[in-house]
Scaffold this motif. Structure first.
Motif, PDB file in Angstrom:
ATOM      1  N   SER A  55      53.711  99.972 -20.224  1.00 53.08           N
ATOM      2  CA  SER A  55      53.896  98.769 -21.049  1.00 53.08           C
ATOM      3  C   SER A  55      54.353  99.141 -22.450  1.00 53.08           C
ATOM      4  O   SER A  55      55.272  98.528 -23.000  1.00 53.08           O
ATOM      5  CB  SER A  55      52.595  97.964 -21.144  1.00 53.08           C
ATOM      6  N   ASN A  56      53.727 100.140 -23.030  1.00 52.18           N
ATOM      7  CA  ASN A  56      54.079 100.585 -24.381  1.00 52.18           C
ATOM      8  C   ASN A  56      55.478 101.180 -24.423  1.00 52.18           C
ATOM      9  O   ASN A  56      56.239 100.935 -25.360  1.00 52.18           O
ATOM     10  CB  ASN A  56      53.055 101.587 -24.903  1.00 52.18           C
ATOM     11  N   LEU A  57      55.823 101.941 -23.413  1.00 57.04           N
ATOM     12  CA  LEU A  57      57.150 102.549 -23.346  1.00 57.04           C
ATOM     13  C   LEU A  57      58.248 101.486 -23.294  1.00 57.04           C
ATOM     14  O   LEU A  57      59.269 101.601 -23.973  1.00 57.04           O
ATOM     15  CB  LEU A  57      57.226 103.464 -22.114  1.00 57.04           C
ATOM     16  N   LEU A  58      58.003 100.443 -22.521  1.00 60.30           N
ATOM     17  CA  LEU A  58      59.001  99.377 -22.346  1.00 60.30           C
ATOM     18  C   LEU A  58      58.867  98.248 -23.364  1.00 60.30           C
ATOM     19  O   LEU A  58      59.696  97.346 -23.401  1.00 60.30           O
ATOM     20  CB  LEU A  58      58.910  98.808 -20.929  1.00 60.30           C
ATOM     21  N   LYS A  59      57.795  98.296 -24.155  1.00 57.83           N
ATOM     22  CA  LYS A  59      57.548  97.264 -25.174  1.00 57.83           C
ATOM     23  C   LYS A  59      57.401  95.885 -24.546  1.00 57.83           C
ATOM     24  O   LYS A  59      57.992  94.907 -24.993  1.00 57.83           O
ATOM     25  CB  LYS A  59      58.660  97.238 -26.238  1.00 57.83           C
ATOM     26  N   VAL A  60      56.591  95.832 -23.482  1.00 54.21           N
ATOM     27  CA  VAL A  60      56.294  94.558 -22.826  1.00 54.21           C
ATOM     28  C   VAL A  60      54.778  94.405 -22.725  1.00 54.21           C
ATOM     29  O   VAL A  60      54.040  95.383 -22.840  1.00 54.21           O
ATOM     30  CB  VAL A  60      56.934  94.452 -21.417  1.00 54.21           C
ATOM     31  N   ASP A  61      54.336  93.189 -22.463  1.00 55.20           N
ATOM     32  CA  ASP A  61      52.890  92.980 -22.355  1.00 55.20           C
ATOM     33  C   ASP A  61      52.372  93.459 -20.999  1.00 55.20           C
ATOM     34  O   ASP A  61      53.129  93.654 -20.056  1.00 55.20           O
ATOM     35  CB  ASP A  61      52.521  91.517 -22.623  1.00 55.20           C
ATOM     36  N   LYS A  62      51.065  93.631 -20.934  1.00 54.66           N
ATOM     37  CA  LYS A  62      50.417  94.184 -19.738  1.00 54.66           C
ATOM     38  C   LYS A  62      50.597  93.275 -18.524  1.00 54.66           C
ATOM     39  O   LYS A  62      50.735  93.762 -17.400  1.00 54.66           O
ATOM     40  CB  LYS A  62      48.934  94.427 -20.007  1.00 54.66           C
ATOM     41  N   THR A  63      50.622  91.966 -18.754  1.00 49.14           N
ATOM     42  CA  THR A  63      50.786  91.019 -17.646  1.00 49.14           C
ATOM     43  C   THR A  63      52.151  91.189 -16.992  1.00 49.14           C
ATOM     44  O   THR A  63      52.266  91.205 -15.764  1.00 49.14           O
ATOM     45  CB  THR A  63      50.620  89.563 -18.147  1.00 49.14           C
ATOM     46  N   THR A  64      53.184  91.344 -17.804  1.00 46.58           N
ATOM     47  CA  THR A  64      54.540  91.558 -17.287  1.00 46.58           C
ATOM     48  C   THR A  64      54.585  92.837 -16.459  1.00 46.58           C
ATOM     49  O   THR A  64      55.161  92.871 -15.370  1.00 46.58           O
ATOM     50  CB  THR A  64      55.546  91.635 -18.451  1.00 46.58           C
ATOM     51  N   THR A  65      53.956  93.890 -16.980  1.00 46.49           N
ATOM     52  CA  THR A  65      53.925  95.170 -16.266  1.00 46.49           C
ATOM     53  C   THR A  65      53.179  95.037 -14.946  1.00 46.49           C
ATOM     54  O   THR A  65      53.655  95.515 -13.908  1.00 46.49           O
ATOM     55  CB  THR A  65      53.280  96.268 -17.146  1.00 46.49           C
TER      56      THR A  65
END
Length: 149
Positions: A55-65
């Motif tokens: 999630s941090n690598l892609l800069k997205v929230d945990k729900t999206t991941t």
């Protein structure tokens, strides 16, 4: 009415959306849904990564991941294994199917890069790369503050 100081972020956004639209159409034929290729490539490149780091690598929230991971598992592209040391953590690994299409995805990404850099000199390519990387590093600091890193 206030006006933007620069339209650079809109240009970068348009560029990103164009690339994602092209990629989503190309990757539909290999059973990847919208944006899943970004998750799949990072898992192939960082085998054993956990969902938080992804999630941090892609800069997205945990729900999206979480949603993307579940769909990739269901499609038979990745596997989720419990960490040997920290039993609360799960590690993500590509299956053979993912590693096979990874090459196809990278070829498509390289084609997009070639199109974007059409008529650019080697020096211009290097400058753009350095400047965009610097922009990302600058904004990433604000992102980390918001995300409480």
């Amino acid at each position: 009415m206030k006006y933007l100081n620069s339209d650079i972020l809109r240009e970068i956004g348009s560029l990103s959306r164009c690339i994602h639209s092209i990629s989503d159409l190309k990757f539909k034929e290999i059973n990847l849904q919208k944006g899943q290729f970004t998750f799949l490539t990072r898992i192939c490149e960082n085998q054993g990564i956990n969902q938080i780091d992804l999630s941090n690598l892609l800069k997205v929230d945990k729900t999206t991941t979480t949603k993307a991971i579940q769909k990739l598992i269901e499609a038979g592209y990745i596997v989720k294994n419990r960490d040997e040391v920290d039993k609360r953590m799960w590690r993500l690994y590509p299956k053979e199917k993912a590693l096979e299409i990874y090459k196809f995805i990278i070829e498509e990404e390289n084609r997009n890069i070639e199109v974007c850099f059409n008529d650019f000199s080697a020096e211009e390519k290097e400058i753009v790369n350095k400047l965009v990387k610097k922009m990302r590093e600058n904004i990433e600091n604000g992102w980390k503050e918001i995300k409480n890193f």
